[in-house]
Design an enzyme around this catalytic site. Structure first.
Site, PDB file in Angstrom:
ATOM      1  N   ASP A  13      84.450  36.999  55.094  1.00 28.34           N
ATOM      2  CA  ASP A  13      85.083  36.934  56.411  1.00 28.34           C
ATOM      3  C   ASP A  13      84.097  36.627  57.533  1.00 28.34           C
ATOM      4  OD1 ASP A  13      87.422  37.662  55.075  1.00 28.34           O
ATOM      5  OD2 ASP A  13      86.998  39.794  55.326  1.00 28.34           O
ATOM      6  N   LYS A  16      83.879  31.303  57.571  1.00 30.81           N
ATOM      7  CA  LYS A  16      83.609  30.084  56.783  1.00 30.81           C
ATOM      8  C   LYS A  16      84.673  29.018  57.068  1.00 30.81           C
ATOM      9  CE  LYS A  16      83.790  32.639  53.050  1.00 30.81           C
ATOM     10  NZ  LYS A  16      83.786  34.005  53.588  1.00 30.81           N
ATOM     11  N   HIS A  41      90.978  32.332  54.879  1.00 27.90           N
ATOM     12  CA  HIS A  41      90.130  31.565  55.793  1.00 27.90           C
ATOM     13  C   HIS A  41      90.941  31.133  57.014  1.00 27.90           C
ATOM     14  CE1 HIS A  41      87.267  30.429  52.255  1.00 27.90           C
ATOM     15  NE2 HIS A  41      87.363  31.722  52.462  1.00 27.90           N
ATOM     16  N   THR A 131      91.641  43.053  46.265  1.00 31.87           N
ATOM     17  CA  THR A 131      92.732  42.556  47.100  1.00 31.87           C
ATOM     18  C   THR A 131      94.066  42.659  46.365  1.00 31.87           C
ATOM     19  OG1 THR A 131      92.381  40.312  46.278  1.00 31.87           O
ATOM     20  CG2 THR A 131      91.227  40.911  48.305  1.00 31.87           C
ATOM     21  N   ARG A 145      88.780  33.576  26.782  1.00 32.15           N
ATOM     22  CA  ARG A 145      89.272  32.293  26.252  1.00 32.15           C
ATOM     23  C   ARG A 145      90.751  32.330  25.861  1.00 32.15           C
ATOM     24  NH1 ARG A 145      84.237  32.549  22.601  1.00 32.15           N
ATOM     25  NH2 ARG A 145      84.700  34.686  23.195  1.00 32.15           N
ATOM     26  N   GLN A 226      84.674  34.150  49.441  1.00 31.39           N
ATOM     27  CA  GLN A 226      83.966  35.416  49.311  1.00 31.39           C
ATOM     28  C   GLN A 226      82.539  35.248  49.862  1.00 31.39           C
ATOM     29  OE1 GLN A 226      86.036  34.418  46.320  1.00 31.39           O
ATOM     30  NE2 GLN A 226      87.441  35.369  47.730  1.00 31.39           N
ATOM     31  N   ARG A 307      88.496  46.199  58.585  1.00 33.23           N
ATOM     32  CA  ARG A 307      87.179  45.938  58.004  1.00 33.23           C
ATOM     33  C   ARG A 307      86.190  46.986  58.474  1.00 33.23           C
ATOM     34  NH1 ARG A 307      87.748  39.753  59.820  1.00 33.23           N
ATOM     35  NH2 ARG A 307      89.084  39.004  58.149  1.00 33.23           N
TER      36      ARG A 307
HETATM   37  P1  GDP Z   1      86.359  33.512  56.399  1.00 35.23           P
HETATM   38  O1  GDP Z   1      87.034  34.253  55.315  1.00 35.23           O
HETATM   39  O2  GDP Z   1      84.878  33.505  56.250  1.00 35.23           O
HETATM   40  O3  GDP Z   1      86.898  32.129  56.619  1.00 35.23           O
HETATM   41  O4  GDP Z   1      86.664  34.327  57.745  1.00 35.23           O
HETATM   42  P2  GDP Z   1      88.071  34.969  58.203  1.00 35.23           P
HETATM   43  O5  GDP Z   1      88.938  33.899  58.681  1.00 35.23           O
HETATM   44  O6  GDP Z   1      88.602  35.892  57.165  1.00 35.23           O
HETATM   45  O7  GDP Z   1      87.589  35.917  59.376  1.00 35.23           O
HETATM   46  C1  GDP Z   1      86.865  35.434  60.462  1.00 35.23           C
HETATM   47  C2  GDP Z   1      87.639  35.778  61.753  1.00 35.23           C
HETATM   48  O8  GDP Z   1      86.780  35.602  62.866  1.00 35.23           O
HETATM   49  C3  GDP Z   1      88.823  34.877  61.992  1.00 35.23           C
HETATM   50  O9  GDP Z   1      89.814  35.600  62.659  1.00 35.23           O
HETATM   51  C4  GDP Z   1      88.244  33.785  62.886  1.00 35.23           C
HETATM   52  O10 GDP Z   1      89.236  33.153  63.686  1.00 35.23           O
HETATM   53  C5  GDP Z   1      87.300  34.587  63.732  1.00 35.23           C
HETATM   54  N1  GDP Z   1      86.102  33.889  64.237  1.00 35.23           N
HETATM   55  C6  GDP Z   1      85.315  32.977  63.613  1.00 35.23           C
HETATM   56  N2  GDP Z   1      84.241  32.681  64.378  1.00 35.23           N
HETATM   57  C7  GDP Z   1      84.343  33.413  65.502  1.00 35.23           C
HETATM   58  C8  GDP Z   1      83.521  33.583  66.658  1.00 35.23           C
HETATM   59  O11 GDP Z   1      82.451  32.984  66.816  1.00 35.23           O
HETATM   60  N3  GDP Z   1      83.982  34.455  67.608  1.00 35.23           N
HETATM   61  C9  GDP Z   1      85.158  35.144  67.479  1.00 35.23           C
HETATM   62  N4  GDP Z   1      85.511  35.985  68.452  1.00 35.23           N
HETATM   63  N5  GDP Z   1      85.930  35.026  66.400  1.00 35.23           N
HETATM   64  C10 GDP Z   1      85.530  34.181  65.417  1.00 35.23           C
HETATM   65  P1  IMO Z   2      86.890  35.453  52.111  1.00 32.36           P
HETATM   66  O1  IMO Z   2      86.779  34.148  51.376  1.00 32.36           O
HETATM   67  C1  IMO Z   2      86.238  39.763  52.154  1.00 32.36           C
HETATM   68  C2  IMO Z   2      86.524  41.835  48.286  1.00 32.36           C
HETATM   69  C3  IMO Z   2      87.652  42.829  48.132  1.00 32.36           C
HETATM   70  C4  IMO Z   2      87.005  43.814  47.167  1.00 32.36           C
HETATM   71  C5  IMO Z   2      86.200  42.907  46.247  1.00 32.36           C
HETATM   72  C6  IMO Z   2      86.902  42.550  44.948  1.00 32.36           C
HETATM   73  O2  IMO Z   2      88.058  35.529  53.025  1.00 32.36           O
HETATM   74  O3  IMO Z   2      85.594  35.807  52.772  1.00 32.36           O
HETATM   75  P2  IMO Z   2      88.943  40.960  44.319  1.00 32.36           P
HETATM   76  O4  IMO Z   2      90.359  40.930  44.790  1.00 32.36           O
HETATM   77  O5  IMO Z   2      88.183  39.688  44.566  1.00 32.36           O
HETATM   78  O6  IMO Z   2      88.802  41.400  42.899  1.00 32.36           O
HETATM   79  O7  IMO Z   2      88.229  42.098  45.202  1.00 32.36           O
HETATM   80  O8  IMO Z   2      85.946  41.725  46.987  1.00 32.36           O
HETATM   81  N1  IMO Z   2      86.924  40.472  48.696  1.00 32.36           N
HETATM   82  C7  IMO Z   2      86.755  39.976  49.929  1.00 32.36           C
HETATM   83  N2  IMO Z   2      86.301  40.549  51.046  1.00 32.36           N
HETATM   84  N3  IMO Z   2      86.564  38.455  52.153  1.00 32.36           N
HETATM   85  C8  IMO Z   2      87.000  37.847  51.034  1.00 32.36           C
HETATM   86  O9  IMO Z   2      87.207  36.518  50.962  1.00 32.36           O
HETATM   87  C9  IMO Z   2      87.147  38.624  49.852  1.00 32.36           C
HETATM   88  N4  IMO Z   2      87.561  38.354  48.592  1.00 32.36           N
HETATM   89  C10 IMO Z   2      87.398  39.490  47.895  1.00 32.36           C
HETATM   90  O10 IMO Z   2      87.990  43.427  49.359  1.00 32.36           O
HETATM   91  O11 IMO Z   2      86.097  44.629  47.854  1.00 32.36           O
HETATM   92 MG    MG Z   3      88.376  35.852  55.033  1.00 33.86          MG
END
Ligand code: GDP
Ligand code: IMO
Ligand code: MG
Length: 427
Positions: A13, A16, A41, A131, A145, A226, A307
């Site tokens: 999170d 990305k 994402h 998740t 497999r 992740q 989080r």
């Molecule tokens: P990802 O899983 O790595 O793609 O990230 P997520 O989308 O799960 O979580 C990132 C959150 O932060 C989202 O709500 C984005 O819109 C937000 N976000 C990303 N970059 C920035 C930033 O520079 N500032 C703020 N305030 N929010 C951001």
């Molecule tokens: P993005 O791509 C944050 C965490 C889960 C748990 C562990 C294992 O959005 O960054 P799983 O369901 O994969 O077996 O869970 O990994 N987890 C994440 N945490 N962002 C994610 O993806 C995650 N994908 C899995 O919360 O701790």
């Molecule tokens: Mg995410």
């Protein structure tokens, strides 16, 4: 010609999706190579917010081919829902391709994920906090497999046989091991056959698509899901996911060689977050942690769980620089820290015998003996979300960024100051 891998450096999170979306404007191919719909994402275009779980974050650009690679585990019901939702919002998804080798998440994987978590919580009082999307059981079946793959999903006779064979085995586990309820395999077949019919048009050989794009000198982006500390080998095992989110996973999960990667960009936040259980050395279990969570909107994109939040950890970041071979960092959310007062950064860990560790420990046992060594910074203030040049940032913010760069041993080339796709500073 260039290809870039974008990886998460912390526990996920990091933003990305935003970085991929920004870079996808110029890209010919965007590839998801690991994980499944455990990922969430976020892509923000003006007032439009897209939360993508399986579709690569380049899907908004019709000219950009978006590939779900062989290393991804695909839940067809979730993918079809996502496609329908995007269609409603005017995005055709005709640019989607799915590798025929990608493994399919079956209903028993979701069930076993739940049963296994419940069992672990009862037996040891520590479950992973997954998740619940069936990710671990699906990858287990791949290694065992007996997985059903995208190709099988799209070939009804083959699908029928595989559902019978593997389904009986899964039902045995569910019933005999966990006392759960067996699946009606005929009903599963009918449901999945229908998914196959709808998804068949997207099936392709992802390795060939990626190789051809590279040979033709096109711009290829590998979208990490992740993050480094959730990697099954280099993360905080066993509190990890079941795949390889690190940069090397892009090669394995697409079917390309390491020499096809030109740059590796690590995405992080100006602080640290984690969802699910497991160690978190710089965690803030106090009002400040709560403040960062609320200001940063730190609630899971996939599960909505709050989080956990804490200070930026340079030990973790150096680990990410090393295991991914990072060539640059993109650090988001500097806007979130503005006005919260003094800031801290973990520069090293200290063991109970006084030893200083600069590298992230291999085992959780060793990690549990560590406390963070902090360096303190004057905070910065004001709304920085409109800054588009490094020089426009407050001096204290620039000092903070420069010190992070020094501590991580990697240049911070992208600075995030807001959620929108233009809310970045390039250096
Ligand atoms: P990802 O899983 O790595 O793609 O990230 P997520 O989308 O799960 O979580 C990132 C959150 O932060 C989202 O709500 C984005 O819109 C937000 N976000 C990303 N970059 C920035 C930033 O520079 N500032 C703020 N305030 N929010 C951001
Ligand atoms: P993005 O791509 C944050 C965490 C889960 C748990 C562990 C294992 O959005 O960054 P799983 O369901 O994969 O077996 O869970 O990994 N987890 C994440 N945490 N962002 C994610 O993806 C995650 N994908 C899995 O919360 O701790
Ligand atoms: Mg995410």
């Amino acid at each position: 010609m260039s290809s870039s891998v974008i990886v998460g450096t912390q526990w996920g999170d990091e933003g990305k999706g935003k970085i991929i979306d920004i870079m996808a404007k110029e890209a010919d191919l965007v590839v998801r190579s690991s994980g499944g719909n455990n990922a969430g994402h976020t892509v923000v275009h003006g007032n439009e917010v897209y939360k993508l779980h399986l579709l690569p974050s380049g899907i908004l650009y019709p000219e950009t081919i978006c590939l779900i690679g062989s290393g991804v585990v695909v839940d067809p019901s979730v993918l079809l829902e996502e496609i329908t939702e995007m269609n409603k919002r005017g995005v055709t998804c005709d640019n989607l391709r799915i590798d025929a080798r990608a493994d399919i998440i079956m209903p028993w994987h979701r069930e076993l994920d739940k049963l296994e978590e419940e069992y672990k919580a009862k037996q040891t009082s520590v479950n992973v906090g997954t998740t619940g999307r069936g990710i671990g059981p699906a990858y287990t079946d791949k290694a065992r497999r007996i997985a059903i793959r995208m190709y099988d999903l799209c070939h009804p006779e083959l699908l029928k046989t595989l559902i019978k064979n593997t389904g009986e085995f899964e039902n045995l586990m569910i019933e005999k091991l966990y006392g759960g309820k067996a699946f009606d395999l005929d009903a599963v077949y009918e449901e999945y056959k229908a998914y196959g019919e709808k998804l068949k048009k997207y099936m392709a050989d992802g390795s060939v698509i990626a190789f051809e794009a590279y040979k033709e000198g096109k711009k290829v982006l590998f979208e990490g899901a992740q993050a480094t500390l959730l990697d099954i080998d280099f993360g905080t095992y066993p509190f990890v996911t079941s795949s390889h989110p690190i940069a090397g996973g892009a090669c394995i999960g697409t079917g390309i060689g390491p020499k096809m990667i030109d740059e590796v960009i690590g995405v992080g936040k100006s602080y640290t977050t984690r969802v699910g259980n497991g160690p978190f050395p710089t965690e803030l279990n106090d009002a400040l942690g709560e403040l960062i969570r609320n200001r940063g909107g730190e609630f899971g994109t996939t599960t909505g769980r709050p989080r956990r939040t804490g200070w930026f950890d340079a030990v973790i970041m150096r680990h990410a620089v090393r295991v991914n071979g990072l060539t640059a960092l993109a650090i988001n959310k500097f806007d979130t820290l503005s006005g919260i007062g003094k800031l801290k950064v973990c520069t090293a860990y200290k063991k109970s015998d006084g030893t200083i560790l600069n590298d992230f420990p291999v085992t959780l046992e060793e990690l549990s003996d560590c406390t963070p060594v902090y360096e303190e910074f004057d905070g910065y203030e004001g709304d920085i979300s409109d800054c588009r040049k490094f020089e426009e940032l407050p001096e204290k913010c620039r000092e903070y960024i420069s010190r992070l760069e020094e501590l991580c041993g990697c240049p911070i080339k992208i600075i995030g100051v807001g959620a929108g796709c233009d809310s970045v500073i390039f250096r």
